[in-house]
Design a protein around this motif. Structure first.
Motif, PDB file in Angstrom:
ATOM      1  N   THR A  23       0.812  -1.211   0.000  1.00  0.00           N
ATOM      2  CA  THR A  23       0.000   0.000   0.000  1.00  0.00           C
ATOM      3  C   THR A  23       0.848   1.265   0.000  1.00  0.00           C
ATOM      4  N   PHE A  32      -0.610   3.320  -2.837  1.00  0.00           N
ATOM      5  CA  PHE A  32      -1.543   4.349  -2.356  1.00  0.00           C
ATOM      6  C   PHE A  32      -0.840   5.544  -1.708  1.00  0.00           C
ATOM      7  N   ASP A  33      -0.048   5.293  -0.661  1.00  0.00           N
ATOM      8  CA  ASP A  33       0.523   6.395   0.121  1.00  0.00           C
ATOM      9  C   ASP A  33       1.384   7.312  -0.739  1.00  0.00           C
ATOM     10  N   PRO A  64      -5.441   7.321   3.848  1.00  0.00           N
ATOM     11  CA  PRO A  64      -6.090   6.076   4.318  1.00  0.00           C
ATOM     12  C   PRO A  64      -7.583   6.025   4.070  1.00  0.00           C
ATOM     13  N   HIS A  78      -9.193   7.098   1.456  1.00  0.00           N
ATOM     14  CA  HIS A  78      -9.549   7.152   0.038  1.00  0.00           C
ATOM     15  C   HIS A  78     -10.343   5.911  -0.351  1.00  0.00           C
ATOM     16  N   THR A 111     -10.420   4.107  -2.938  1.00  0.00           N
ATOM     17  CA  THR A 111      -9.680   3.035  -3.606  1.00  0.00           C
ATOM     18  C   THR A 111      -9.088   2.053  -2.605  1.00  0.00           C
ATOM     19  N   ARG A 112      -8.834   2.492  -1.373  1.00  0.00           N
ATOM     20  CA  ARG A 112      -8.207   1.630  -0.374  1.00  0.00           C
ATOM     21  C   ARG A 112      -9.209   0.741   0.345  1.00  0.00           C
ATOM     22  N   SER A 113     -10.474   0.836  -0.011  1.00  0.00           N
ATOM     23  CA  SER A 113     -11.489   0.009   0.623  1.00  0.00           C
ATOM     24  C   SER A 113     -11.395  -1.431   0.130  1.00  0.00           C
ATOM     25  N   THR A 166     -10.514  -2.911  -3.625  1.00  0.00           N
ATOM     26  CA  THR A 166      -9.187  -3.484  -3.851  1.00  0.00           C
ATOM     27  C   THR A 166      -9.102  -4.879  -3.250  1.00  0.00           C
ATOM     28  N   PHE A 183      -7.182  -7.254  -1.223  1.00  0.00           N
ATOM     29  CA  PHE A 183      -6.108  -7.357  -0.248  1.00  0.00           C
ATOM     30  C   PHE A 183      -5.720  -8.824  -0.068  1.00  0.00           C
ATOM     31  N   ASP A 222      -0.893  -5.226   4.385  1.00  0.00           N
ATOM     32  CA  ASP A 222      -0.835  -4.122   3.426  1.00  0.00           C
ATOM     33  C   ASP A 222      -0.398  -4.577   2.042  1.00  0.00           C
ATOM     34  N   THR A 279      -4.137  -2.178  -8.269  1.00  0.00           N
ATOM     35  CA  THR A 279      -5.327  -1.664  -8.941  1.00  0.00           C
ATOM     36  C   THR A 279      -4.964  -0.824 -10.152  1.00  0.00           C
TER      37      THR A 279
END
Length: 331
Positions: free
Chosen positions: A129, A133-134, A140, A142, A144-146, A150, A152, A156, A161
């Motif tokens: 992540t 993402f970061d 956190p 956002h 898209t991070r759900s 995504t 998982f 992490d 994506t």
């Protein structure tokens, strides 16, 4: 019963049989259950008569076997003479396959950017992540991070994506300038329908150097659009929002089917929405150790399936994954 006459008659029938069918008919006539010889053997009352009849049956059975072998040999010789195969002649050609349509599109896009001096980078399909993402300015909270969006794997660790993580890793490993494209499979928790699939392909591009402007972005994407959809294509930009670019721009290309006049493909607007792009957000540059006061850049992303669907009129993205040769052979 005249044993001599019966044997002469049977031997003549055996010798005169010209096919396995005729020979079988003679066998039934002279050695079958209702034949004269079989009936005589059932009625025999003395040893000498029995021995003579059994000897005759043995001679006839041997004659039948010998004639059967001769007929089979003659049939084989005929087949070899009439139906022979010349092994020196060329064999039947084996149909040659070709690249899948998505592979063709991918290589075409790679060629476009290799011609511009870009580097083609293959990234990992499993990412963390931090890089996905970061570093790309996605906090956190956002969407898209759900886990609803995504996939998982462990903690992490996720299935990527988008291919943007490759851009972060390249920028972390070197100083500017950076000119690269990253193409490959990406994964999202999407329900399959005509325009969505959990697995698809993306190409994302990045240019970071001194003095990069929106004009460089527009010129690059115009060149890409014309290379993919024809030299007459025009592009149109509109404001958009992406966490990793500022400003963010959506790009549409003039419809290559109706030439801007309006049709079902372009929803009678004359334009087809193609991709998202923008100038790299200063926070993204800082996250990889670049100074946004010294360098700037642009980035863009587009799905390879979208290019193929638009250019070839493919109505359903799932057709790319069904391995139906009736569909694939068209390209």
């Amino acid at each position: 019963m005249d044993v001599g006459s019966l044997e002469t008659e049977a031997q003549s029938a055996i010798a005169g049989a010209g096919s396995p069918t005729e020979l079988e008919e003679a066998r039934v006539r002279y050695l079958g259950r209702k034949s004269e010889l079989k009936q005589a053997l059932r009625q025999v009352r003395d040893r000498e008569s029995g021995m003579g009849l059994n000897a005759l049956r043995g001679r006839l059975e041997a004659a039948f076997m010998e004639r059967e072998r001769a007929l089979r040999a003659a049939e084989l010789e005929h087949v070899l003479a009439e139906e022979s195969v010349d092994v020196t002649l060329p064999g039947e050609p084996i149909p040659r396959g070709h690249y899948h349509l998505l592979t063709q599109i991918r290589r075409e896009v790679e060629d476009v950017f290799l011609g511009l001096g870009y580097e083609v980078v293959d990234g990992d399909e499993v990412e963390d992540t931090q890089h996905l993402f970061d570093a790309l300015n996605m906090p956190p909270g956002h969407v898209t991070r759900s886990p609803l969006h995504t996939l998982f794997l462990n903690g992490d660790i996720v299935l990527r994506t988008e291919t943007s993580a490759s851009q972060i890793r390249v920028m972390e490993s070197r100083e500017p300038p950076v000119y690269m494209v990253s193409l490959g499979r990406v994964y999202r928790r999407d329900t399959a329908d005509p325009t969505h699939f959990p697995i698809f392909h993306q190409v994302e591009g990045l240019a970071v150097d001194r003095g990069i402007t929106v004009a460089d972005l527009k010129g690059t994407l115009l060149h890409l659009a014309r290379a993919l959809f024809g030299e007459e294509r025009e592009v149109r930009f509109s404001t958009d929002f992406f966490p990793f670019t500022e400003p963010s721009l959506g790009m549409a290309v003039s419809c290559f089917l109706c030439d801007g006049a309006g049709c079902r493909t372009c929803k009678f607007t004359g334009w087809i929405e193609l991709l998202g792009s923008g100038l790299v957000d200063p926070n993204v540059l800082r996250n990889v150790g670049y100074d946004p006061e010294e360098v700037s850049g642009f980035a863009f992303g587009i799905g390879l399936e979208r290019i193929a669907m638009l250019r070839h009129g493919v109505p359903d993205i799932r057709m790319f994954w069904e391995n139906d040769l009736h569909f694939l052979r068209q390209f």
